[in-house]
Design a protein around this motif. Structure first.
Motif, short mmCIF file in Angstrom:
data_model
loop_
_atom_site.label_atom_id
_atom_site.label_comp_id
_atom_site.label_asym_id
_atom_site.label_seq_id
_atom_site.Cartn_x
_atom_site.Cartn_y
_atom_site.Cartn_z
N GLU A 108 0.81 -1.22 0.00
CA GLU A 108 0.00 0.00 0.00
C GLU A 108 0.84 1.28 0.00
N ASN A 109 2.15 1.15 0.20
CA ASN A 109 3.03 2.33 0.27
C ASN A 109 4.26 2.09 -0.58
N HIS A 110 4.25 2.65 -1.77
CA HIS A 110 5.30 2.36 -2.75
C HIS A 110 6.70 2.67 -2.22
N SER A 111 6.85 3.73 -1.41
CA SER A 111 8.18 4.12 -0.93
C SER A 111 8.79 3.08 0.00
N LEU A 112 7.96 2.16 0.52
CA LEU A 112 8.46 1.13 1.43
C LEU A 112 8.63 -0.23 0.75
N LYS A 113 8.48 -0.27 -0.56
CA LYS A 113 8.57 -1.52 -1.30
C LYS A 113 9.94 -2.19 -1.06
N ASP A 114 9.89 -3.46 -0.62
CA ASP A 114 11.08 -4.27 -0.37
C ASP A 114 11.98 -3.70 0.74
N VAL A 115 11.41 -2.89 1.62
CA VAL A 115 12.18 -2.26 2.68
C VAL A 115 11.97 -2.94 4.03
N LEU A 116 10.75 -3.31 4.36
CA LEU A 116 10.45 -3.83 5.69
C LEU A 116 10.94 -5.26 5.85
N TYR A 117 11.22 -5.61 7.10
CA TYR A 117 11.75 -6.94 7.40
C TYR A 117 10.61 -7.93 7.64
N LYS A 118 10.67 -9.05 6.93
CA LYS A 118 9.69 -10.12 7.11
C LYS A 118 10.43 -11.32 7.69
N VAL A 119 10.75 -11.22 8.99
CA VAL A 119 11.59 -12.23 9.64
C VAL A 119 10.89 -12.87 10.84
N PHE A 227 20.23 12.99 -0.24
CA PHE A 227 20.68 11.93 -1.15
C PHE A 227 21.70 11.05 -0.44
N GLY A 228 21.61 9.77 -0.69
CA GLY A 228 22.55 8.85 -0.07
C GLY A 228 22.76 7.61 -0.90
N GLN A 229 23.75 6.83 -0.49
CA GLN A 229 23.98 5.55 -1.14
C GLN A 229 24.58 4.59 -0.10
N GLU A 230 24.19 3.33 -0.19
CA GLU A 230 24.65 2.31 0.75
C GLU A 230 24.72 0.99 0.01
N SER A 231 25.83 0.28 0.19
CA SER A 231 26.03 -0.96 -0.56
C SER A 231 25.43 -2.17 0.15
N ASN A 232 25.34 -2.14 1.48
CA ASN A 232 24.83 -3.27 2.23
C ASN A 232 23.30 -3.27 2.18
N GLY A 233 22.72 -4.37 1.70
CA GLY A 233 21.28 -4.42 1.50
C GLY A 233 20.46 -4.24 2.76
N THR A 234 20.85 -4.92 3.85
CA THR A 234 20.08 -4.80 5.09
C THR A 234 20.25 -3.43 5.71
N THR A 235 21.43 -2.84 5.62
CA THR A 235 21.65 -1.49 6.15
C THR A 235 20.88 -0.47 5.33
N GLY A 247 9.84 11.11 8.77
CA GLY A 247 9.26 11.93 7.72
C GLY A 247 10.28 12.59 6.83
N ILE A 248 11.52 12.04 6.78
CA ILE A 248 12.57 12.61 5.93
C ILE A 248 12.55 11.90 4.58
N GLU A 249 12.31 12.65 3.53
CA GLU A 249 12.33 12.08 2.18
C GLU A 249 13.78 11.98 1.71
N VAL A 250 14.15 10.82 1.21
CA VAL A 250 15.54 10.60 0.82
C VAL A 250 15.60 9.82 -0.48
N ASP A 251 16.57 10.16 -1.30
CA ASP A 251 16.85 9.42 -2.53
C ASP A 251 18.08 8.56 -2.27
N LEU A 252 17.86 7.26 -2.03
CA LEU A 252 18.96 6.33 -1.79
C LEU A 252 19.31 5.54 -3.04
N GLY A 253 18.87 6.04 -4.19
CA GLY A 253 19.09 5.28 -5.41
C GLY A 253 18.06 4.18 -5.54
N GLU A 254 18.08 3.49 -6.64
CA GLU A 254 17.09 2.45 -6.91
C GLU A 254 17.31 1.20 -6.08
N GLU A 255 18.54 1.01 -5.59
CA GLU A 255 18.86 -0.24 -4.91
C GLU A 255 20.15 -0.07 -4.11
#
Length: 511
Positions: A108-119, A227-235, A247-255
């Motif tokens: 329901e929230n595109h900005s959180l796609k593939d972000v939340l932990y399902k553990v 703007f930011g970038q991070e190589s570690n997927g979980t981080t 409520g901070i909007e950030v562009d971390l790149g596509e992946e």
């Protein structure tokens, strides 16, 4: 909303409770369980607060998605709301229920796609103890403020990030930079308007402190783009969550991606760059980096990324941009594989503004001595004092207070002293006082002085040694006392030597 009473030690109590609940999962896994629940509770609280307001209005809009998104509130489907989670908290199905809630929120929230932990359905996670953890987190009003007016959510999140970094040891450093170091960089750069960038952003601490700085100075958070970038997927996910709840909007790149080989902000120039890249990385090089446009001052060595990070950030600086970077002390003096030539070229081009030597034990995750590099694309900016071919050196190694045997922090007063000194030197300080060299602490050095020191940037070479306070005792009298004390110690040493010989002789040994 009325402030909920908050006990001073509520964070420690929560940590101890969570630590007991951890069972046989290590901190690297368990932090996602805790922080994921904190995230779920927070967005659900925000949603339900708005929901109840709309119900009271009586217009029938409480299930209208736009009524929430217009207020920057995440839309939480009914099955994912905290009240629904609580209903099944004591059942064996609770893990599956939470994972399903996370999937539903992402959908329901595109900005959180593939972000939340399902553990949460992980067999290693004791479901009974998971239910207890839900009770504990459910008892915290994450929308409230404490008696000092600070947000409880921010405190909980930052506290847990720090605690997990400590628990994980060296590996924890990939997502957490000590708060006092972040505050020092932010206080010196004062990001208020424009683009803010961190090419090794971890969990987003630089961005969070930038937001706090702006709010503390009555600015508008919307005046900066992040703007930011991070190589570690979980981080990368952790950063997304950390910034989303604020409520901070950030562009971390596509992946998640390597900053050197896949620069996701290649064409952007930044007004402020703040970073704590990993120290002395040896295995960062790839063939594609050979001849890269970012290596303006020389190709960095393949066995150490320090000067690759510096040049990457210089490349991304806007015409009046400034940067603050945490690096290992070796970067100040190393001549290995051309690093000295790169440093010389940077200094000749007048890009280096200030160097700060930091005290030891500031990092939970490494004992490597560290420093701060401040870079300035335009040292002739008319808004500041002209500092052409000059560099400020600050030696802060004597600062800091031990809060644990192996952990030191800079106090607010010490952070302010470093920042004030920098701003006075730049001529951008609004308070009282003009910049002055202080023996043992700070020194304005010319390029000629630096050249005479073989372009080494270790602050101790320039600031000198602080003079000891005169105790009023004449030198001759001090020497007389010291000489007498030394003579007495020599006498005791001889007596001890004779006693040892005597004992050895009694045992049948001769010296």
């Amino acid at each position: 909303m009325a402030k909920a009473p908050v006990k001073e030690n509520f964070k420690d109590t929560l940590w101890k409770a969570c630590d007991k609940l951890r069972n046989n999962m290590d901190p690297a896994e368990y932090k996602y369980v805790v922080l994921g629940l904190v995230f779920l509770k927070y967005i659900s609280d925000s949603f339900e607060e708005r929901y109840n307001f709309l119900v009271e209005e009586g217009e029938g809009y409480e299930e209208e998605r736009d009524e929430y998104t217009a207020e920057n509130i995440f839309w939480v489907p009914k099955e994912a709301r905290w009240s629904e989670i609580v209903k099944v908290a004591k059942t064996p199905e609770i893990g599956i229920k939470i994972d399903e809630a996370m999937y539903a929120i992402e959908k329901e929230n595109h900005s959180l796609k593939d972000v939340l932990y399902k553990v949460y359905s992980n067999p290693l996670l004791d479901k009974g103890k998971l239910g207890e953890l839900i009770d504990i987190i459910g008892g915290i009003n994450l929308q409230s403020k404490d008696e000092k007016g600070q947000d409880i959510l921010g405190q909980v999140y930052e506290f847990f990030l720090g605690k997990f970094a400590n628990s994980e040891g060296k590996n924890g450093g990939q997502f957490y930079t000590p708060e006092c170091i972040v505050k020092t960089i932010v206080s010196c750069l004062e990001p208020t308007k424009g683009r803010v960038y961190d090419p090794a952003c971890g969990s987003g601490g630089m961005f969070v402190q930038s937001e706090k700085f702006i709010q503390a100075h009555s600015g508008k958070v919307g005046d900066i783009s992040v703007f930011g970038q991070e190589s570690n997927g979980t981080t990368w996910k952790l950063c997304k969550m950390n910034l989303a709840i604020r409520g901070i909007e950030v562009d971390l790149g596509e992946e998640p991606a390597d900053t050197f080989t896949k620069d996701q902000h290649r064409s952007k120039k930044m007004d402020y760059i703040m970073a704590n890249p990993p120290f002395n990385v040896k295995d960062y090089w790839a063939e594609s980096l050979d001849g890269d446009v970012r290596w303006k001052y020389g190709t960095p060595p393949e066995g150490n990324a320090n000067y690759a990070w510096l040049q990457h950030m210089i490349h991304h600086l806007a015409p009046n941009g400034t940067a603050g970077i945490v690096l290992a002390n070796g970067s100040l003096s190393s001549n290995t594989s051309g690093e000295g030539d790169i440093r010389k070229a940077m200094l000749e081009d007048d890009i280096v503004d200030c160097i700060v030597a930091l005290p030891d034990k500031l990092f939970l995750t490494t004992g490597i001595p560290a420093c701060l590099w401040f870079l300035n694309r335009n040292k002739n900016n008319p808004k500041h004092r002209q500092r052409e071919k000059e560099v400020l050196f600050i030696d802060a190694r004597k600062m800091g207070t031990l809060v644990e045997r192996s952990l030191r922090v800079l106090t607010e007063e010490e952070i302010q002293k470093i920042a004030d000194t920098y701003h006075q030197w730049r001529g951008s300080y609004n308070g009282d006082g003009e910049y002055k060299d202080t023996l043992g602490f700070c020194k304005n050095a010319t390029l000629e002085e630096i050249k005479n020191n073989d372009y080494v940037l270790t602050p101790g070479r320039y600031v000198g040694i602080e003079e000891e306070e005169d105790d009023g005792i004449p030198f001759e009298e001090k020497m007389k006392t010291l000489t007498a004390e030394l003579a007495e110690q020599f006498k005791q040493s001889r007596e001890l030597e004779e006693e040892i010989k005597k004992n050895l002789k009694a045992l049948g040994f001769e010296m």
